[in-house]
Design an enzyme around this catalytic site. Structure first.
Site, PDB file in Angstrom:
ATOM      1  N   GLY A 174       0.633  -1.294   0.093  1.00 27.24           N
ATOM      2  CA  GLY A 174      -0.028  -0.108  -0.228  1.00 27.24           C
ATOM      3  C   GLY A 174       0.951   1.153  -0.017  1.00 27.24           C
TER       4      GLY A 174
ATOM      5  CB  THR B 234      -7.747   6.679  10.919  1.00 23.88           C
ATOM      6  OG1 THR B 234      -8.770   7.679  10.090  1.00 23.88           O
ATOM      7  CG2 THR B 234      -8.992   5.756  11.498  1.00 23.88           C
TER       8      THR B 234
ATOM      9  CE1 TYR C 291     -10.419   3.124   7.602  1.00 21.99           C
ATOM     10  CE2 TYR C 291     -10.885   5.561   8.324  1.00 21.99           C
ATOM     11  CZ  TYR C 291     -10.201   4.223   7.965  1.00 21.99           C
ATOM     12  OH  TYR C 291      -8.680   4.499   7.660  1.00 21.99           O
TER      13      TYR C 291
ATOM     14  CD1 TRP D  81      -7.387  14.283   6.437  1.00 20.26           C
ATOM     15  CD2 TRP D  81      -6.990  16.082   5.250  1.00 20.26           C
ATOM     16  NE1 TRP D  81      -8.488  14.903   6.586  1.00 20.26           N
ATOM     17  CE2 TRP D  81      -8.246  16.289   5.825  1.00 20.26           C
ATOM     18  CE3 TRP D  81      -6.631  17.115   4.697  1.00 20.26           C
ATOM     19  CZ2 TRP D  81      -9.192  17.358   5.973  1.00 20.26           C
ATOM     20  CZ3 TRP D  81      -7.294  18.538   4.798  1.00 20.26           C
ATOM     21  CH2 TRP D  81      -8.696  18.380   5.229  1.00 20.26           C
TER      22      TRP D  81
END
Length: 291
Positions: free
Chosen positions: A6, A104, A128, A153
């Site tokens: 990723g 996150t 999420y 971000w």
């Protein structure tokens, strides 16, 4: 390192201090939701590292990140974002391997008026966010030598991201409408990767006392401000980006209106803060890492 193919995984491999000593399987190569597969992978990695006289560390960069899709697929998102990390933490505990787990800004409700600290009250508003918060809790509950790093971000050389999307749209449209009522901190994945390598070095020596840390690019902006900065880097007129409101782009999953994360915990842990987001964006373009 689960999630090795990723965006962040790509830069973690590039940032590793020793070539050839990073195991970075993709999600196709390592199914985090399969306990026996995870146990075998961690055992093999731990043994091979120690055979070479090294102290292993596992960084979990794998996640179900399709924010909108998770609203209708929360069970699968929970498996990848919570069960998988729990299995990974258990395997790391079995072999006494430190674990760094990525999380996150979506674990927060997004209604703050100052940057979030790690111990601020959480309250995710999306599937999420709920699954990522549950993953944090399971990791920290399972293995005492684990650290959660929340970021936000992110963009980088690998995979799809906001920078690449804006660069593509700028070549297709005269004007772009981008929301101007959501605030956050753009984070170059290479800067984050280098920070995580530093944290890994601390982790093998005992690690920081704080087990939840925040690491993002310094400062804050809106998505509109971010898009305008991207156009500047492209040599285009930033006024081509027109501000609009969240209501103009309804999505299945609600987005945080304010998701700025304080880096105070990161600095207190003895880690160098990530550079200001605007400086990092210029560096990313100068290095041709983006778009």
């Amino acid at each position: 390192m689960p999630g090795g193919r990723g965006q962040l995984g790509h830069d973690l491999v590039a940032s590793a201090p020793l070539d050839g000593l990073v195991h970075a399987p993709s999600s196709a190569e390592l199914d985090l939701t399969d306990g026996s597969v995870v146990a075998d992978a961690v055992a093999s990695f731990a043994w091979s590292a120690r055979d070479g006289g090294l102290k292993p560390v596992v960084v979990n960069a794998a996640a179900y990140t399709a924010v909108d899709a998770a609203e209708a697929d929360e069970e699968r998102a929970l498996a990848v974002n919570a069960l998988g990390p729990e299995l990974l933490a258990a395997a790391c505990r079995e072999h006494n391997v430190p674990l760094i787990h990525l999380s996150t800004d979506y674990v927060f409700p997004g209604d703050a008026d100052r940057p979030y600290e790690p111990d601020d009250e959480t309250g995710p508003r999306s599937a999420y966010g709920r699954t990522k918060l549950e993953g944090e809790r399971r990791v920290l509950r399972t293995w005492e030598r684990s650290w959660v790093v929340r970021t936000a971000w992110a963009y980088g050389a690998s995979g799809a991201n906001f920078v690449k999307t804006i660069a593509r749209l700028a070549g297709e449209r005269e004007t772009l409408s981008v929301v101007d009522d959501q605030r956050g901190s753009p984070t170059w994945s290479l800067d984050l990767a280098e920070g995580l390598v530093s944290l890994a070095c601390l982790a093998v020596r005992g690690g920081p006392a704080a087990r939840v840390l925040h690491a993002t690019g310094g400062g804050e902006t809106t998505w509109c401000g971010f898009a305008r900065a991207i156009l500047v880097e492209l040599g285009e007129d930033p006024e081509r980006v027109r501000p609009c409101g969240t209501e103009d782009f309804p999505r299945p999953a609600p987005r945080p209106a304010y998701s700025v994360l304080s880096n105070a915990s990161w600095v207190a842990a003895g880690l160098r803060p990530l550079r200001p987001w605007r400086e990092a964006l210029s560096a990313a373009f100068a290095s041709r890492a983006v778009p």
